[in-house]
Design a protein around this motif. Structure first.
Motif, PDB file in Angstrom:
ATOM      1  N   CYS A  69       4.810 -17.629   1.585  1.00 18.02           N
ATOM      2  CA  CYS A  69       5.397 -18.046   2.861  1.00 18.02           C
ATOM      3  C   CYS A  69       4.380 -18.888   3.602  1.00 18.02           C
ATOM      4  N   ASP A  70       4.890 -19.805   4.416  1.00 22.19           N
ATOM      5  CA  ASP A  70       4.025 -20.654   5.216  1.00 22.19           C
ATOM      6  C   ASP A  70       4.787 -21.089   6.456  1.00 22.19           C
ATOM      7  N   ARG A  93       4.867 -12.415  12.062  1.00 24.94           N
ATOM      8  CA  ARG A  93       6.209 -11.806  12.077  1.00 24.94           C
ATOM      9  C   ARG A  93       6.861 -12.054  10.721  1.00 24.94           C
ATOM     10  N   LEU A  94       6.397 -11.384   9.707  1.00 29.63           N
ATOM     11  CA  LEU A  94       6.917 -11.624   8.365  1.00 29.63           C
ATOM     12  C   LEU A  94       8.338 -11.084   8.231  1.00 29.63           C
ATOM     13  N   PRO A  95       9.269 -11.891   7.718  1.00 29.90           N
ATOM     14  CA  PRO A  95      10.655 -11.440   7.564  1.00 29.90           C
ATOM     15  C   PRO A  95      10.855 -10.670   6.259  1.00 29.90           C
ATOM     16  N   LEU A  96      10.035  -9.660   6.053  1.00 27.46           N
ATOM     17  CA  LEU A  96      10.042  -8.885   4.813  1.00 27.46           C
ATOM     18  C   LEU A  96      10.104  -7.399   5.159  1.00 27.46           C
ATOM     19  N   ALA A 121      -2.298  -8.968  14.662  1.00 22.78           N
ATOM     20  CA  ALA A 121      -0.896  -8.806  14.268  1.00 22.78           C
ATOM     21  C   ALA A 121      -0.662  -9.321  12.854  1.00 22.78           C
ATOM     22  N   ALA A 122      -1.317 -10.409  12.488  1.00 22.36           N
ATOM     23  CA  ALA A 122      -1.150 -10.944  11.137  1.00 22.36           C
ATOM     24  C   ALA A 122      -1.704  -9.979  10.090  1.00 22.36           C
ATOM     25  N   LEU A 126       0.424  -7.764   7.068  1.00 22.09           N
ATOM     26  CA  LEU A 126       0.057  -7.600   5.656  1.00 22.09           C
ATOM     27  C   LEU A 126       0.098  -6.129   5.270  1.00 22.09           C
ATOM     28  N   VAL A 127      -0.467  -5.293   6.131  1.00 20.60           N
ATOM     29  CA  VAL A 127      -0.500  -3.858   5.839  1.00 20.60           C
ATOM     30  C   VAL A 127       0.922  -3.291   5.805  1.00 20.60           C
TER      31      VAL A 127
END
Length: 255
Positions: A69-70, A93-96, A121-122, A126-127
């Motif tokens: 993702c980017d 805000r990863l949509p995963l 937050a980033a 990941l965690v």
């Protein structure tokens, strides 16, 4: 998480949207530290590359499955055109869904985020998407560059309003400076980013170098800063930390 700061919109998002083809053409070498991290994963691992750029790591370890993702749509399209699974997404805000991945990469991403809460937050994202015992490799540019002369070519953010910006003597760069605008030169013959970018104020012409110059925002990390940032994230522990090629690096594990 709060809205994206204007400095990131202009000096990260808009710049990478504009330079994506040229940037991609320069990004092909596989960093040994990343290759070592990926090589230690069990076969069949699902790996997230958060901030995947042109996707060079999405094809670097054939025994794993990759999702990239980017924030930059042109770079995500380059990944897709190469046959990678990639989507446009904000690293904060990863949509995963949670517990999706066995491992994750965050290579040269956090230093483009302009506040500590956004950087934390980033890492937390990941965690969140890692499975228990999953690991992530995080790298950022170091304030302690191997070649200290590079800093003289960067513009401290508070001085960035008045180009041109000649290089300054190193003894005039305050040690507390950590926020810089770092130039990216696109040759005039790269027509896809030519005069339009300079005309709308996103870039400037450097006729001496025959290039259009874009400025990218960086918060460069001092020694120990990345470790302290990660220690503020729940459910993560540092299992390795090192300095490599002017980058501070950590490997974290979800607990």
């Amino acid at each position: 998480m709060s809205r994206t700061p204007e400095i990131e919109k202009r000096f990260v998002h808009q710049v990478y949207d504009a330079i994506a083809p040229h940037f991609s053409a320069t990004r092909f070498a596989i960093w040994p530290a990343v290759a070592s991290f990926l090589g230690a994963l069990p076969a069949g691992s699902l790996v997230l590359d958060a901030g995947c750029g042109n996707g060079k790591y999405l094809f670097s370890h054939p025994s794993s499955l990759f999702l990239g993702c980017d924030i930059c749509p042109p770079l995500a399209r380059i990944c897709a055109a190469r046959g990678a699974e990639a989507l446009v997404a904000d690293a904060t805000r990863l949509p995963l869904r949670p517990l999706l991945c066995d491992a994750a990469l965050s290579i040269a991403v956090l230093h483009h985020l302009s506040t500590e809460p956004r950087r934390r937050a980033a890492v937390a994202e990941l965690v969140r998407v890692l499975r228990p015992a999953g690991r992530a490799l995080i790298t950022v540019w170091a304030r302690e560059q191997e070649d200290q002369s590079k800093l003289a070519k960067w513009a401290p953010l508070q001085e960035a309003a008045a180009p041109p910006r000649p290089a300054r003597p190193l003894d005039r760069i305050p040690e507390e400076d950590q926020e810089f605008l770092v130039p990216w030169h696109v040759p005039f013959h790269r027509a896809e980013v030519g005069s339009a970018a300079a005309a709308d104020g996103l870039a400037r012409r450097d006729d001496r170098k025959g290039a259009v110059v874009f400025d990218r925002y960086y918060h460069v990390f001092k020694q120990g800063e990345l470790q302290r940032l990660v220690e503020g994230v729940e459910n993560a522990v540092i299992v390795d930390q090192f300095y490599d090629k002017s980058n501070w690096c950590v490997i974290i594990q979800k607990i």
